[in-house]
Design an enzyme around this catalytic site. Structure first.
Site, PDB file in Angstrom:
ATOM      1  N   TYR A  51      -0.073 -21.046   1.392  1.00  0.00           N
ATOM      2  CA  TYR A  51      -0.079 -19.748   0.558  1.00  0.00           C
ATOM      3  C   TYR A  51      -0.276 -19.381  -0.811  1.00  0.00           C
ATOM      4  CZ  TYR A  51       2.201 -16.372   3.705  1.00  0.00           C
ATOM      5  OH  TYR A  51       1.881 -14.424   5.097  1.00  0.00           O
ATOM      6  N   GLU A  53      -0.562 -15.728  -2.731  1.00  0.00           N
ATOM      7  CA  GLU A  53      -1.056 -14.130  -2.763  1.00  0.00           C
ATOM      8  C   GLU A  53      -1.096 -13.948  -3.928  1.00  0.00           C
ATOM      9  OE1 GLU A  53       2.859 -12.253  -1.843  1.00  0.00           O
ATOM     10  OE2 GLU A  53       2.315 -12.436   0.424  1.00  0.00           O
ATOM     11  N   ASP A 197     -22.822  -1.603   3.174  1.00  0.00           N
ATOM     12  CA  ASP A 197     -22.102  -2.414   3.656  1.00  0.00           C
ATOM     13  C   ASP A 197     -23.156  -3.381   4.672  1.00  0.00           C
ATOM     14  OD1 ASP A 197     -20.926  -3.855   6.202  1.00  0.00           O
ATOM     15  OD2 ASP A 197     -19.684  -2.413   7.041  1.00  0.00           O
ATOM     16  N   THR A 223     -19.699  -8.732   6.740  1.00  0.00           N
ATOM     17  CA  THR A 223     -18.927 -10.419   6.470  1.00  0.00           C
ATOM     18  C   THR A 223     -19.680 -11.230   6.158  1.00  0.00           C
ATOM     19  OG1 THR A 223     -19.778  -9.046   8.818  1.00  0.00           O
ATOM     20  CG2 THR A 223     -17.984  -8.564   8.159  1.00  0.00           C
ATOM     21  N   LYS A 226     -22.015 -13.272  10.178  1.00  0.00           N
ATOM     22  CA  LYS A 226     -23.338 -13.136  11.236  1.00  0.00           C
ATOM     23  C   LYS A 226     -23.920 -13.392  10.694  1.00  0.00           C
ATOM     24  CE  LYS A 226     -20.890  -8.327  12.428  1.00  0.00           C
ATOM     25  NZ  LYS A 226     -20.370  -6.857  11.910  1.00  0.00           N
ATOM     26  N   ARG A 232     -14.882 -16.555   9.884  1.00  0.00           N
ATOM     27  CA  ARG A 232     -14.895 -15.108  10.063  1.00  0.00           C
ATOM     28  C   ARG A 232     -13.745 -15.062   8.617  1.00  0.00           C
ATOM     29  NH1 ARG A 232     -16.547 -14.112  15.256  1.00  0.00           N
ATOM     30  NH2 ARG A 232     -16.153 -11.721  15.048  1.00  0.00           N
TER      31      ARG A 232
HETATM   32  C1  LIG Z   1     -19.447  -6.077  12.361  1.00  0.00           C
HETATM   33  C2  LIG Z   1     -19.308  -5.330  10.899  1.00  0.00           C
HETATM   34  C3  LIG Z   1     -18.783  -4.785  10.493  1.00  0.00           C
HETATM   35  C4  LIG Z   1     -16.721  -5.444  11.011  1.00  0.00           C
HETATM   36  O1  LIG Z   1     -16.680  -6.134  11.037  1.00  0.00           O
HETATM   37  P1  LIG Z   1     -15.425  -6.747  11.886  1.00  0.00           P
HETATM   38  O2  LIG Z   1     -15.504  -8.538  10.370  1.00  0.00           O
HETATM   39  O3  LIG Z   1     -15.351  -7.336  13.045  1.00  0.00           O
HETATM   40  O4  LIG Z   1     -14.322  -6.354  10.803  1.00  0.00           O
HETATM   41  C5  LIG Z   1     -17.703  -3.528   9.162  1.00  0.00           C
HETATM   42  N1  LIG Z   1     -18.750  -2.899   8.893  1.00  0.00           N
HETATM   43  C6  LIG Z   1     -20.200  -3.206   9.725  1.00  0.00           C
HETATM   44  C7  LIG Z   1     -21.960  -2.354   9.029  1.00  0.00           C
HETATM   45  C8  LIG Z   1     -20.121  -4.114  10.934  1.00  0.00           C
HETATM   46  O5  LIG Z   1     -21.727  -4.429  11.262  1.00  0.00           O
END
Ligand SMILES: *Cc1c(COP(=O)(O)O)cnc(C)c1O
Length: 416
Positions: A51, A53, A197, A223, A226, A232
């Site tokens: 932990y 925080e 994003d 993220t 991807k 993750r």
């Molecule tokens: C995949 C994605 C997210 C969210 O990601 P999670 O890890 O699934 O919560 C946010 N914004 C965009 C543009 C995405 O493609």
């Protein structure tokens, strides 16, 4: 995994079966990838036991001698790779990262403006079913009906009319490069913060084949799992002026303890992403997407925007007389895994829309090049032309498995 095998054979078997699936199928889901064995080891390490925080040097628990160094390393590597002034590596995933940004700058009822979900935006950019659409006044911009592309004049007009506090750029299903300078100009014109994003294309930015939003945006979320090919998780990058607000929103605003095993794996992935090998990987992702797109266009497939500049493509199957769901299920049976997807101005329902989405980050990780992409395009064409032909699907699935056997996937080499 001998401990798991002994203690929980049921779960062990399911994980082994999933390993085989990932080994033997062609994975074209645009948001998925194969992480390296090194990323996997960090994810499965003893750091999950700790932990912590707070932030490095300011924790609420003792025993942070090594955790502080792990998190500082992840932050420094992200700063170096993306040129960001400030980085928070603690968001549990992409959705909480975006929520933290809203929590940092907005009050309930404030206006946000993002890309409409059925046009390729993400749930967290203001979709009505999401907290982003329920707690905030969510406005959206759409793609041009004629070209399938963003129309920056129309976005500007919308922004000046609704005056958002946050303008969001970024997507999950748009196959073209974003014009960050245009978004910046629009944000300035309406007095909004610009949030980019880059969840989908962060790996392309890291590899230098997509422009970076960092010089233009107030805040960038991504993220890490991807195209960036990490565990993750997620990161928020921002200008120094917003650092305190962002950190406070993540902890204690939205989350408790960070997932230190994930933080370590993010650091490993960022190191991998800063290599020349990763630059070649990112370039090959785009070449592969264009090879697949070209093969499909030659066979009469209707690609939204007419092609791709990045890692993904969206196909409107209306002219093929097949729905997205029927095609996706037939292709899965043939060993080619992708997702059905709404296309812009879709007249069908989201649960059985007109399109499919395909992406190349995962197949590029296992070493597929243009030649394999052409082959995949031909198989997709054959399956979609005859989606009830289960004998054909079985025949192609066997050929898919044979092709995959020649390209061991990262993290799964021990299976070959
Ligand atoms: C995949 C994605 C997210 C969210 O990601 P999670 O890890 O699934 O919560 C946010 N914004 C965009 C543009 C995405 O493609």
């Amino acid at each position: 995994m001998s401990s798991l095998h002994q203690s929980d054979p049921e779960l062990f078997t399911l994980i082994k079966q999933e390993e085989q699936r990932q080994k033997n199928k062609i994975r074209l889901i645009a948001s998925e990838n194969y992480v390296s064995g090194a990323v996997m080891e960090a994810t499965g390490s003893v750091l999950t036991n700790k932990y912590s925080e707070g932030y490095p040097g300011k924790r609420y628990y003792e025993g942070q001698q090594y955790i502080d160094q792990v998190e500082s390393l992840a932050i420094q590597r992200a700063k170096d790779l993306f040129g960001a002034e400030h980085v928070n590596v603690q968001p549990y995933s992409g959705s909480p990262a975006n929520l933290a940004v809203f929590f940092a700058f907005l009050n309930p009822g404030d206006t946000i403006l993002g890309m409409a979900l059925p046009h390729g935006g993400h749930l967290t950019h203001g979709a009505k079913v999401s907290i982003s659409g329920k707690y905030f006044n969510a406005e959206s911009y759409s793609l041009d009906q004629e070209t399938g592309r963003l129309n920056y004049d129309a976005i500007r007009e919308k922004a000046l009319a609704c005056r958002p506090k946050i303008l969001i750029a970024g997507h999950s299903a748009y196959s073209r490069i974003l014009d960050f300078a245009a978004f910046r100009e629009i944000a300035d014109a309406c007095g909004a913060l610009l949030l980019v994003d880059m969840a989908h294309f962060a790996g392309l930015v890291a590899g230098g084949v997509h422009p970076s939003p960092i010089p233009y945006a107030d805040v960038v979320t991504t993220t890490t799992h991807k195209s960036l090919r990490g565990p993750r998780g997620a990161m928020i990058m921002c200008r120094q002026a917003h650092a305190a607000a962002i950190d406070k929103a993540v902890f204690p605003g939205l989350q408790g303890g960070p997932h230190n095993n994930t933080t370590a794996a993010i650091a490993v992935a960022l190191r991998e992403a800063s290599t020349d090998a990763f630059k070649q990987y990112a370039a090959q992702i785009v070449k592969n997407a264009q090879a697949l797109a070209g093969t499909l266009i030659d066979r009469g497939f209707n690609l939204v925007t007419g092609g791709t500049d990045n890692h993904l493509m969206l196909i409107d199957l209306t002219n093929k007389g097949v729905t997205g769901k029927v095609a996706a299920k037939a292709l899965d049976a043939a060993g080619i895994v992708l997702n059905y997807n709404a296309v812009p101005y879709d007249t069908r329902k989201p649960f059985d829309p007109s399109g499919i989405r395909l992406g190349t980050p995962a197949v590029t990780s296992r070493g597929f090049k243009e030649e394999q992409m052409v082959q995949i395009g031909k198989w997709i064409d054959a399956v979609v032309a005859d989606p009830t032909n289960t004998a054909l699907q079985a025949e192609i699935a066997a050929m898919v498995q044979q092709l995959c056997a020649g390209f061991p996937a990262p993290g799964l080499e021990h299976l070959s």
